[in-house]
Design a protein around this motif. Structure first.
Motif, PDB file in Angstrom:
ATOM      1  N   LYS A  11      23.788  56.398  37.788  1.00 34.69           N
ATOM      2  CA  LYS A  11      23.452  55.268  36.928  1.00 34.69           C
ATOM      3  C   LYS A  11      24.724  54.536  36.499  1.00 34.69           C
ATOM      4  CE  LYS A  11      21.248  58.103  34.274  1.00 34.69           C
ATOM      5  NZ  LYS A  11      20.514  58.665  33.118  1.00 34.69           N
ATOM      6  N   VAL A  12      24.698  53.208  36.638  1.00 30.66           N
ATOM      7  CA  VAL A  12      25.834  52.370  36.273  1.00 30.66           C
ATOM      8  C   VAL A  12      25.314  51.157  35.513  1.00 30.66           C
ATOM      9  CG1 VAL A  12      27.262  53.114  38.223  1.00 30.66           C
ATOM     10  CG2 VAL A  12      25.757  51.139  38.489  1.00 30.66           C
ATOM     11  N   VAL A  13      26.226  50.312  35.032  1.00 26.56           N
ATOM     12  CA  VAL A  13      25.870  49.054  34.377  1.00 26.56           C
ATOM     13  C   VAL A  13      26.843  47.973  34.827  1.00 26.56           C
ATOM     14  CG1 VAL A  13      24.833  50.113  32.336  1.00 26.56           C
ATOM     15  CG2 VAL A  13      27.280  49.609  32.344  1.00 26.56           C
ATOM     16  N   ALA A  14      26.444  46.722  34.633  1.00 34.30           N
ATOM     17  CA  ALA A  14      27.353  45.597  34.824  1.00 34.30           C
ATOM     18  C   ALA A  14      28.051  45.334  33.492  1.00 34.30           C
ATOM     19  CB  ALA A  14      26.583  44.365  35.282  1.00 34.30           C
TER      20      ALA A  14
ATOM     21  N   PRO B  55      36.560  39.598  37.968  1.00 31.58           N
ATOM     22  CA  PRO B  55      35.541  39.455  39.000  1.00 31.58           C
ATOM     23  C   PRO B  55      34.797  40.749  39.324  1.00 31.58           C
ATOM     24  CG  PRO B  55      37.639  39.794  40.053  1.00 31.58           C
ATOM     25  CD  PRO B  55      37.897  39.846  38.561  1.00 31.58           C
ATOM     26  N   LYS B  56      34.940  41.782  38.483  1.00 28.65           N
ATOM     27  CA  LYS B  56      34.213  43.016  38.744  1.00 28.65           C
ATOM     28  C   LYS B  56      32.712  42.749  38.765  1.00 28.65           C
ATOM     29  CE  LYS B  56      35.503  46.357  36.009  1.00 28.65           C
ATOM     30  NZ  LYS B  56      36.086  47.124  34.876  1.00 28.65           N
ATOM     31  N   PHE B  57      32.252  42.022  37.753  1.00 28.02           N
ATOM     32  CA  PHE B  57      30.835  41.649  37.656  1.00 28.02           C
ATOM     33  C   PHE B  57      30.766  40.177  37.253  1.00 28.02           C
ATOM     34  CE2 PHE B  57      31.089  46.177  36.690  1.00 28.02           C
ATOM     35  CZ  PHE B  57      30.163  46.699  37.578  1.00 28.02           C
ATOM     36  N   ILE B  58      30.013  39.404  38.020  1.00 24.83           N
ATOM     37  CA  ILE B  58      29.941  37.958  37.812  1.00 24.83           C
ATOM     38  C   ILE B  58      28.475  37.544  37.768  1.00 24.83           C
ATOM     39  CG2 ILE B  58      30.552  35.693  38.768  1.00 24.83           C
ATOM     40  CD1 ILE B  58      32.802  37.108  40.313  1.00 24.83           C
ATOM     41  N   PRO B  59      28.050  36.803  36.739  1.00 26.09           N
ATOM     42  CA  PRO B  59      26.668  36.313  36.724  1.00 26.09           C
ATOM     43  C   PRO B  59      26.454  35.294  37.835  1.00 26.09           C
ATOM     44  CG  PRO B  59      27.932  35.388  34.892  1.00 26.09           C
ATOM     45  CD  PRO B  59      28.808  36.409  35.536  1.00 26.09           C
ATOM     46  N   ALA B  60      25.342  35.424  38.530  1.00 29.09           N
ATOM     47  CA  ALA B  60      25.061  34.536  39.663  1.00 29.09           C
ATOM     48  C   ALA B  60      23.619  34.066  39.602  1.00 29.09           C
ATOM     49  CB  ALA B  60      25.340  35.247  40.984  1.00 29.09           C
ATOM     50  N   GLY B  61      23.240  33.526  38.477  1.00 28.33           N
ATOM     51  CA  GLY B  61      21.863  33.060  38.309  1.00 28.33           C
ATOM     52  C   GLY B  61      21.046  34.097  37.561  1.00 28.33           C
TER      53      GLY B  61
ATOM     54  N   GLY C 213      19.044  36.992  36.496  1.00 25.49           N
ATOM     55  CA  GLY C 213      18.744  38.322  36.995  1.00 25.49           C
ATOM     56  C   GLY C 213      19.570  38.774  38.178  1.00 25.49           C
ATOM     57  N   ARG C 214      20.672  38.083  38.478  1.00 25.96           N
ATOM     58  CA  ARG C 214      21.477  38.470  39.633  1.00 25.96           C
ATOM     59  C   ARG C 214      22.934  38.606  39.216  1.00 25.96           C
ATOM     60  NH1 ARG C 214      23.709  35.437  44.389  1.00 25.96           N
ATOM     61  NH2 ARG C 214      24.066  37.004  46.002  1.00 25.96           N
ATOM     62  N   VAL C 215      23.532  39.701  39.638  1.00 25.87           N
ATOM     63  CA  VAL C 215      24.940  39.972  39.371  1.00 25.87           C
ATOM     64  C   VAL C 215      25.637  40.222  40.700  1.00 25.87           C
ATOM     65  CG1 VAL C 215      26.585  41.434  38.138  1.00 25.87           C
ATOM     66  CG2 VAL C 215      24.292  41.066  37.184  1.00 25.87           C
ATOM     67  N   VAL C 216      26.795  39.601  40.886  1.00 21.95           N
ATOM     68  CA  VAL C 216      27.611  39.819  42.075  1.00 21.95           C
ATOM     69  C   VAL C 216      29.004  40.236  41.601  1.00 21.95           C
ATOM     70  CG1 VAL C 216      26.312  38.162  43.470  1.00 21.95           C
ATOM     71  CG2 VAL C 216      28.346  37.394  42.206  1.00 21.95           C
ATOM     72  N   GLY C 217      29.899  40.476  42.552  1.00 26.71           N
ATOM     73  CA  GLY C 217      31.270  40.756  42.175  1.00 26.71           C
ATOM     74  C   GLY C 217      31.870  41.925  42.920  1.00 26.71           C
ATOM     75  N   LEU C 218      33.110  42.184  42.591  1.00 20.51           N
ATOM     76  CA  LEU C 218      33.912  43.198  43.270  1.00 20.51           C
ATOM     77  C   LEU C 218      33.282  44.583  43.168  1.00 20.51           C
ATOM     78  CD1 LEU C 218      36.612  43.786  44.707  1.00 20.51           C
ATOM     79  CD2 LEU C 218      37.713  43.813  42.467  1.00 20.51           C
ATOM     80  N   CYS C 219      32.831  44.959  41.979  1.00 25.64           N
ATOM     81  CA  CYS C 219      32.269  46.301  41.805  1.00 25.64           C
ATOM     82  C   CYS C 219      30.893  46.436  42.444  1.00 25.64           C
ATOM     83  CB  CYS C 219      32.207  46.656  40.328  1.00 25.64           C
ATOM     84  SG  CYS C 219      33.835  47.063  39.630  1.00 25.64           S
ATOM     85  N   VAL C 220      30.109  45.363  42.439  1.00 27.86           N
ATOM     86  CA  VAL C 220      28.813  45.409  43.131  1.00 27.86           C
ATOM     87  C   VAL C 220      29.045  45.638  44.623  1.00 27.86           C
ATOM     88  CG1 VAL C 220      26.701  44.127  43.682  1.00 27.86           C
ATOM     89  CG2 VAL C 220      27.725  43.936  41.395  1.00 27.86           C
TER      90      VAL C 220
ATOM     91  N   VAL D 271      22.569  52.740  40.822  1.00 28.53           N
ATOM     92  CA  VAL D 271      21.510  51.889  40.271  1.00 28.53           C
ATOM     93  C   VAL D 271      21.934  51.396  38.898  1.00 28.53           C
ATOM     94  CG1 VAL D 271      19.693  53.090  41.545  1.00 28.53           C
ATOM     95  CG2 VAL D 271      20.260  53.835  39.242  1.00 28.53           C
ATOM     96  N   GLY D 272      21.588  50.143  38.586  1.00 25.49           N
ATOM     97  CA  GLY D 272      21.878  49.577  37.276  1.00 25.49           C
ATOM     98  C   GLY D 272      22.914  48.485  37.274  1.00 25.49           C
ATOM     99  N   ASP D 273      23.504  48.161  38.457  1.00 26.02           N
ATOM    100  CA  ASP D 273      24.576  47.160  38.468  1.00 26.02           C
ATOM    101  C   ASP D 273      24.063  45.736  38.296  1.00 26.02           C
ATOM    102  OD1 ASP D 273      23.793  46.278  41.150  1.00 26.02           O
ATOM    103  OD2 ASP D 273      24.817  48.059  41.886  1.00 26.02           O
ATOM    104  N   GLN D 274      22.743  45.567  38.117  1.00 24.98           N
ATOM    105  CA  GLN D 274      22.185  44.255  37.822  1.00 24.98           C
ATOM    106  C   GLN D 274      21.794  44.124  36.351  1.00 24.98           C
ATOM    107  OE1 GLN D 274      21.971  41.730  40.468  1.00 24.98           O
ATOM    108  NE2 GLN D 274      23.410  43.330  41.121  1.00 24.98           N
ATOM    109  N   THR D 275      22.191  45.097  35.551  1.00 26.00           N
ATOM    110  CA  THR D 275      21.876  45.103  34.119  1.00 26.00           C
ATOM    111  C   THR D 275      23.165  44.996  33.312  1.00 26.00           C
ATOM    112  OG1 THR D 275      19.940  46.512  34.497  1.00 26.00           O
ATOM    113  CG2 THR D 275      20.792  46.404  32.246  1.00 26.00           C
ATOM    114  N   TRP D 276      23.244  43.973  32.461  1.00 31.75           N
ATOM    115  CA  TRP D 276      24.459  43.727  31.692  1.00 31.75           C
ATOM    116  C   TRP D 276      24.529  44.620  30.458  1.00 31.75           C
ATOM    117  CZ3 TRP D 276      28.282  41.076  33.697  1.00 31.75           C
ATOM    118  CH2 TRP D 276      28.011  40.065  34.642  1.00 31.75           C
ATOM    119  N   LEU D 277      25.757  44.997  30.118  1.00 29.44           N
ATOM    120  CA  LEU D 277      26.016  45.745  28.904  1.00 29.44           C
ATOM    121  C   LEU D 277      27.405  45.338  28.407  1.00 29.44           C
ATOM    122  CD1 LEU D 277      24.154  47.905  27.594  1.00 29.44           C
ATOM    123  CD2 LEU D 277      25.711  49.639  28.486  1.00 29.44           C
TER     124      LEU D 277
END
Length: 257
Positions: free
Chosen positions: A31-34, A40-46, A48-55, A71-77
């Motif tokens: 389990k992970v989080v954005a 650029p580890k996690f970047i909002p891309a519209g 419900g979508r997260v992109v970036g280096l860590c994704v 799982v969880g890299d599309q959920t912000w924290l």
């Protein structure tokens, strides 16, 4: 004609392979989080979508070892909460984390390093200051206030450097960009790769500039909770080692630079 013994053996093998109880093993889920404010580890891309280096890194590890699933890299924290939840074993891993003595007691850091980050100064577009090193900033005195983010490592790093005027009252990089443009600080210390993309997404291209001097560098690592099974840690480490040796880590870094 297939000999009777071989035919029976093949039939038994076919039955075993088709048995529901012998389906492909369920992947080990981590389990992970954005983490907010970590481009650029996690970047909002519209929505419900997260992109970036860590994704990208999580997906690459899954390709190397399909028995692992993040799982969880599309959920912000928020960043501080992401760290506190890993410490409390509410999730299992954080991507691209700076190792400190305190964190080394709280998490398990995996070698090799994932990436090396560069720290550079952002200034207003019309600023004429020429900065080569921290002495140049110190000589500006009260006219050289550095903006950085509360809850991040950078305020601690700047305190160790010493002799600098620091404003760490903002909680997000975006807030510090706004403060910089408004004249509430001379420079904003932020990390690369990804600075220009961050500025562009904030709509401030042309209003600020990135100064060329690299003020500091640091390695970042994959950090796992101390509760994660050592055998799982080993699988993640081996996947990272493979991505490092085949050049994939550097390709990902260049993609988001």
């Amino acid at each position: 004609m297939v000999p009777k013994g071989l035919r029976c053996g093949l039939m038994l093998l076919g039955a075993l392979l088709g048995a529901p109880g012998l389906a492909a093993p369920t992947p080990t889920v981590l389990k992970v989080v954005a983490q907010e404010g970590t481009e650029p580890k996690f970047i909002p891309a519209g929505i419900g979508r997260v992109v970036g280096l860590c994704v990208d890194l999580y997906r690459a590890i899954e390709r190397v070892d399909p028995s692992l699933q993040f799982v969880g890299d599309q959920t912000w924290l928020p960043l501080l909460r992401a760290h506190s939840e890993l410490l409390a074993h509410q999730h299992d891993a954080l991507c691209a984390v700076l190792r400190t003595d305190q964190r080394a007691r709280q998490y398990v850091f995996l070698d090799p390093p994932l990436f090396q980050l560069r720290y550079q100064l952002i200034a207003r577009a019309g600023d004429t200051a020429v900065i080569h090193d921290w002495n140049d900033v110190r000589q500006l005195g009260a006219q050289g206030v550095l903006l950085t983010n509360s809850g991040y490592i950078t305020p601690i790093m700047l305190e160790h450097i010493g002799g600098l005027r620091i404003d760490a009252s903002a909680s997000t990089p975006a807030a510090n960009l706004d403060k910089l443009v408004a004249g509430h600080g001379r420079f904003f210390l932020h990390r690369a790769p990804g600075i220009q993309g961050f500025i562009d997404r904030a709509g401030l291209a042309g209003k600020v500039k990135i100064l060329p001097a690299v003020m500091a560098t640091t390695n970042v690592y994959m950090a796992l909770g101390t509760h994660v099974d050592p055998a799982v840690r080993l699988r993640v480490r081996r996947a990272i080692e493979q991505l490092d040796s085949n050049g994939e880590l550097q390709r990902m870094l260049r993609k988001w630079d």
